[in-house]
Design a protein around this motif. Structure first.
Motif, PDB file in Angstrom:
ATOM      1  N   ARG A  68      -7.501  -1.852  -1.295  1.00  0.00           N
ATOM      2  CA  ARG A  68      -8.584  -2.782  -0.939  1.00  0.00           C
ATOM      3  C   ARG A  68      -9.403  -3.156  -2.165  1.00  0.00           C
ATOM      4  O   ARG A  68     -10.174  -4.116  -2.123  1.00  0.00           O
ATOM      5  CB  ARG A  68      -9.524  -2.159   0.101  1.00  0.00           C
ATOM      6  CG  ARG A  68      -8.924  -1.795   1.437  1.00  0.00           C
ATOM      7  CD  ARG A  68      -8.084  -2.890   2.030  1.00  0.00           C
ATOM      8  NE  ARG A  68      -6.665  -2.662   1.763  1.00  0.00           N
ATOM      9  CZ  ARG A  68      -5.760  -3.616   1.666  1.00  0.00           C
ATOM     10  NH1 ARG A  68      -6.106  -4.873   1.772  1.00  0.00           N
ATOM     11  NH2 ARG A  68      -4.504  -3.332   1.438  1.00  0.00           N
TER      12      ARG A  68
ATOM     13  N   ARG B   4      -7.869  -6.105  -6.495  1.00  0.00           N
ATOM     14  CA  ARG B   4      -7.022  -7.180  -5.978  1.00  0.00           C
ATOM     15  C   ARG B   4      -7.106  -8.417  -6.868  1.00  0.00           C
ATOM     16  O   ARG B   4      -8.117  -8.671  -7.507  1.00  0.00           O
ATOM     17  CB  ARG B   4      -7.420  -7.534  -4.544  1.00  0.00           C
ATOM     18  CG  ARG B   4      -7.321  -6.353  -3.582  1.00  0.00           C
ATOM     19  CD  ARG B   4      -7.779  -6.730  -2.192  1.00  0.00           C
ATOM     20  NE  ARG B   4      -6.855  -7.632  -1.537  1.00  0.00           N
ATOM     21  CZ  ARG B   4      -5.757  -7.254  -0.885  1.00  0.00           C
ATOM     22  NH1 ARG B   4      -5.453  -5.968  -0.827  1.00  0.00           N
ATOM     23  NH2 ARG B   4      -4.971  -8.128  -0.305  1.00  0.00           N
TER      24      ARG B   4
ATOM     25  N   THR C  84       0.344  -3.779  -1.408  1.00  0.00           N
ATOM     26  CA  THR C  84      -0.747  -4.592  -0.886  1.00  0.00           C
ATOM     27  C   THR C  84      -1.484  -5.285  -2.025  1.00  0.00           C
ATOM     28  O   THR C  84      -1.585  -4.770  -3.137  1.00  0.00           O
ATOM     29  CB  THR C  84      -1.720  -3.706  -0.084  1.00  0.00           C
ATOM     30  OG1 THR C  84      -2.718  -4.533   0.491  1.00  0.00           O
ATOM     31  CG2 THR C  84      -2.358  -2.649  -0.945  1.00  0.00           C
ATOM     32  N   GLY C  85      -1.978  -6.496  -1.737  1.00  0.00           N
ATOM     33  CA  GLY C  85      -2.725  -7.249  -2.732  1.00  0.00           C
ATOM     34  C   GLY C  85      -1.875  -8.105  -3.643  1.00  0.00           C
ATOM     35  O   GLY C  85      -2.382  -8.635  -4.634  1.00  0.00           O
TER      36      GLY C  85
ATOM     37  N   ASP D 243      -8.060  -8.830   2.996  1.00  0.00           N
ATOM     38  CA  ASP D 243      -8.288  -9.395   1.666  1.00  0.00           C
ATOM     39  C   ASP D 243      -9.768  -9.698   1.510  1.00  0.00           C
ATOM     40  O   ASP D 243     -10.239 -10.772   1.883  1.00  0.00           O
ATOM     41  CB  ASP D 243      -7.452 -10.669   1.493  1.00  0.00           C
ATOM     42  CG  ASP D 243      -7.480 -11.172   0.056  1.00  0.00           C
ATOM     43  OD1 ASP D 243      -8.012 -10.443  -0.805  1.00  0.00           O
ATOM     44  OD2 ASP D 243      -6.994 -12.289  -0.188  1.00  0.00           O
TER      45      ASP D 243
ATOM     46  N   SER E 246      -1.712   0.068  -7.615  1.00  0.00           N
ATOM     47  CA  SER E 246      -1.894  -0.956  -8.637  1.00  0.00           C
ATOM     48  C   SER E 246      -2.406  -0.328  -9.931  1.00  0.00           C
ATOM     49  O   SER E 246      -3.234   0.581  -9.926  1.00  0.00           O
ATOM     50  CB  SER E 246      -2.877  -2.014  -8.144  1.00  0.00           C
ATOM     51  OG  SER E 246      -3.207  -2.899  -9.189  1.00  0.00           O
TER      52      SER E 246
END
Length: 475
Positions: free
Chosen positions: A332, A335, A47-48, A307, A214
Motif C-alpha cells: 500500500r 506505489r 501489487t502496485g 490504490d 517492492s
C-alpha cells in the motif's frame, strides 16, 4: 514505449492522457497488445504495478463494438472484495468516459434493487464479487451465456477467501468459447490448476518474481512485547516522518480498540474492517484519501489492490498470519515509483510467522532502531533481557545457598524432638527451635464394671425382675 504505440484507440488514448499517464508500466506494455489480440493471459505481478489498467484499457476498446442485452452482461470481472470491485469500476469510469459503455457493480452490503435495475437495462461490463453474483444467478436474475470475456483478478486472494469453488462454478456457466484473463500476485498450485482447467493456451506474463516486495519500500522489524505495542506505535508515529499511514491488524476487535486508543491520544485516525457496511467503508476511505484523517487502521480488507496515493508508511501492528498478506499489506506504500516505509511489530509468538515471511520474500528484514536508541531494537532488548537475567539468577542462587543452612538447623531441632514423626513436613526456613512435641495425655480410665454376680440380673436386662430371682441361696 508510449501508450500510443500499443494499439489503443484515439478516444482511449485521450482519456489516458487526461488521467496523467503517457508511458505504460511493464505489465501494461506486455499485456495490453495480447489482450487486444484476444489471447488468454496469465499475469503475475506484485501489487502496485498497474495491472488493473492492463485489462481495463483493452477491454474498453474490445467492448466498444457491440450491443448489450438485458440481464446478459457481455463481460465479467471477478474481484475478491467490495473495495477492489469499486476501484475497478472507478477505472472504467475514468478511462471509458469517451465510450458509451454500460457498467454494473454487484457487491454485497448495498441495496440489490439498484443492481437489478442496472442489469435490466443491459450491461457491457459487470464487475462483481463471487458471493453476490452467485446469489443473483441462483435467483434467475442474471444469465452468463452471453459473456465473452472473463477476468479473474487477485486470484490468490480468491483462494485465501475460499472463493475458488464459486469461481469454478461460475466458469462452467460461461460460454466455452471465451477470452479469459487471470491476474495474481502469486501462483500457488491451486491457482495453477485453475488456470490449466479454464484457460486456453494462455500467455504467461511475469514482471516480477512472485511474492517479492517492492524495492522502493524500506522494511523494518520492531521487536516488542504485546503489552507495549500501543506505546511503541505512538512513539513511531510521533518520531518518524509520517505523512499518512495504514495500520494493519489481524482481528476486527483489535482494529476498533486501536483506533479508539489513537483518537484518545490525539491522533487523526479512522478504521475500516468487514463489520462496517459498504457505505461507511467507502466514506472512511474517502476521508483518508482526501486527508481528513491521516491514519487508517484496517483489517486485511484494505490489504489488496487499494490504490491510495501518497501513503508514506505501513505498520503491521500484528504480524500477518499468511506470508502472502505481508507483501500485499506493505504494497500500500511505495506505489507508482514513490518510496515508502513499512514497520512490522513482532513478539516472541510471531517467530514462525516471521520466518515464513522472510522465506517467501527471500530476504532477511532488519530490526529498526527504536526512537531514542542508538542501535537496533533487537540488540537493545536483548541487552535488557540479559541484564535482567543475572539479577533473577542471583536471587535464585541466594535462596539455594540459604536452603542447606536452614535444613541443617531444622534437622538439629528435629534431633532434639525424638517423638517427632518421620512423616511430618520439614520446614526449610526455621527461625526458632520447634517446641518439643507434647506428650499425649493419658486417656481417662473407663469406669470399672461391677463384678457380675451369678445371682444378679444381667446388665443388659431392662425389664421387670421376677420375684423368685430376688432370693439368694445360701451355701
Amino acid at each position: 514505449m508510449k501508450f500510443a504505440d500499443i494499439g489503443l484507440s484515439d478516444e482511449l488514448l485521450k482519456a489516458v492522457t487526461e488521467a496523467g499517464y503517457d508511458t505504460p508500466t511493464p505489465i501494461q506494455a506486455q499485456a495490453i497488445p495480447s489482450v487486444l489480440m484476444m489471447k488468454d493471459i496469465i499475469g503475475i505481478a506484485q501489487t502496485g504495478t498497474g495491472k488493473t489498467a492492463s485489462f481495463v484499457l483493452p477491454m474498453i476498446d474490445i467492448l466498444a463494438h457491440g450491443r448489450s442485452r438485458a440481464r446478459m452482461p457481455r463481460s465479467l470481472i471477478l474481484e475478491p472484495t467490495r473495495e477492489l470491485a469499486a476501484q475497478v469500476a472507478e477505472n472504467f469510469e475514468k478511462y471509458g468516459k469517451y465510450h458509451k459503455l454500460n457498467m454494473a457493480l454487484l457487491i454485497g452490503g448495498v441495496s440489490m434493487g439498484d443492481q437489478l435495475a442496472a442489469l435490466e437495462k443491459g450491461v457491457d461490463v459487470l464487475i462483481a464479487t463471487p458471493g453476490r453474483l452467485m446469489d443473483l444467478f441462483g435467483r434467475g436474475k442474471i444469465m452468463l451465456n452471453g459473456c465473452s470475456l472473463l477476468v479473474i483478478d487477485e486470484a490468490d486472494r480468491m483462494l485465501d477467501m475460499g472463493f475458488i469453488p464459486d469461481i469454478e462454478e461460475i466458469c462452467t456457466k460461461l460460454p466455452a468459447q471465451r477470452q479469459t484473463l487471470l491476474f495474481s500476485a502469486t501462483m500457488p498450485p491451486v491457482i495453477k490448476k485453475l488456470a490449466d482447467k479454464f484457460l486456453s493456451n494462455p500467455k504467461l506474463i511475469e514482471v516480477a518474481r512472485p511474492a517479492t516486495a517492492s524495492a522502493n519500500i524500506t522494511q523494518w522489524l520492531v521487536k516488542v512485547e504485546s503489552r507495549k505495542k500501543r506505546d511503541t506505535l505512538r512513539n513511531l508515529l510521533r518520531a518518524d516522518d509520517v505523512t499518512n499511514a495504514i495500520i494493519f491488524c489481524n482481528r476486527k476487535t483489535t482494529v476498533r480498540e486501536l483506533n479508539k486508543s489513537l483518537q484518545q491520544n490525539g491522533f487523526s485516525s479512522g478504521e475500516i474492517h468487514g463489520d462496517i457496511d459498504q457505505g461507511a467503508r467507502i466514506a472512511e476511505l474517502e476521508r483518508f484519501k482526501n486527508g481528513t484523517v491521516k491514519i487508517l487502521v484496517a483489517s486485511d480488507v484494505a490489504a489488496r489492490g487499494l490504490d491510495i496515493k501518497g501513503v508514506s508508511h505501513v505498520f503491521n501492528f500484528d504480524a500477518p498470519w499468511h506470508p502472502d498478506d505481508y507483501v500485499h499489506r506493505i504494497g500500500r506504500t511505495g506505489r507508482a515509483g514513490a518510496t515508502g516505509v513499512a514497520y512490522t511489530f513482532v513478539t516472541a509468538e510471531d517467530a514462525e510467522a516471521l520466518d515464513n515471511i522472510q522465506k517467501l520474500i527471500g530476504t532477511k528484514i532488519p530490526y529498526a532502531p527504536l526512537p531514542g536508541a542508538g542501535e537496533g531494537n533487537e540488540g537493545a532488548q536483548s541487552d535488557e533481557r540479559s541484564a535482567a537475567k543475572p539479577a533473577r539468577g542471583r536471587g535464585r542462587r541466594k535462596a539455594a545457598d540459604d536452603a542447606p543452612a536452614a535444613v541443617e538447623k531444622a534437622e538439629k531441632v528435629e534431633a532434639k524432638a525424638p517423638g517427632r514423626s518421620a512423616y511430618a513436613p520439614r520446614q526449610a526456613n526455621v527461625e526458632a527451635p520447634e517446641p518439643a512435641p507434647r506428650k499425649p495425655e493419658p486417656k481417662a480410665a473407663a469406669p470399672a464394671r461391677a463384678p457380675r454376680n451369678d445371682d444378679g440380673p444381667d446388665d443388659g436386662w431392662n425389664g421387670p425382675v421376677p420375684s423368685f430371682l430376688q432370693f439368694g441361696i445360701d451355701a
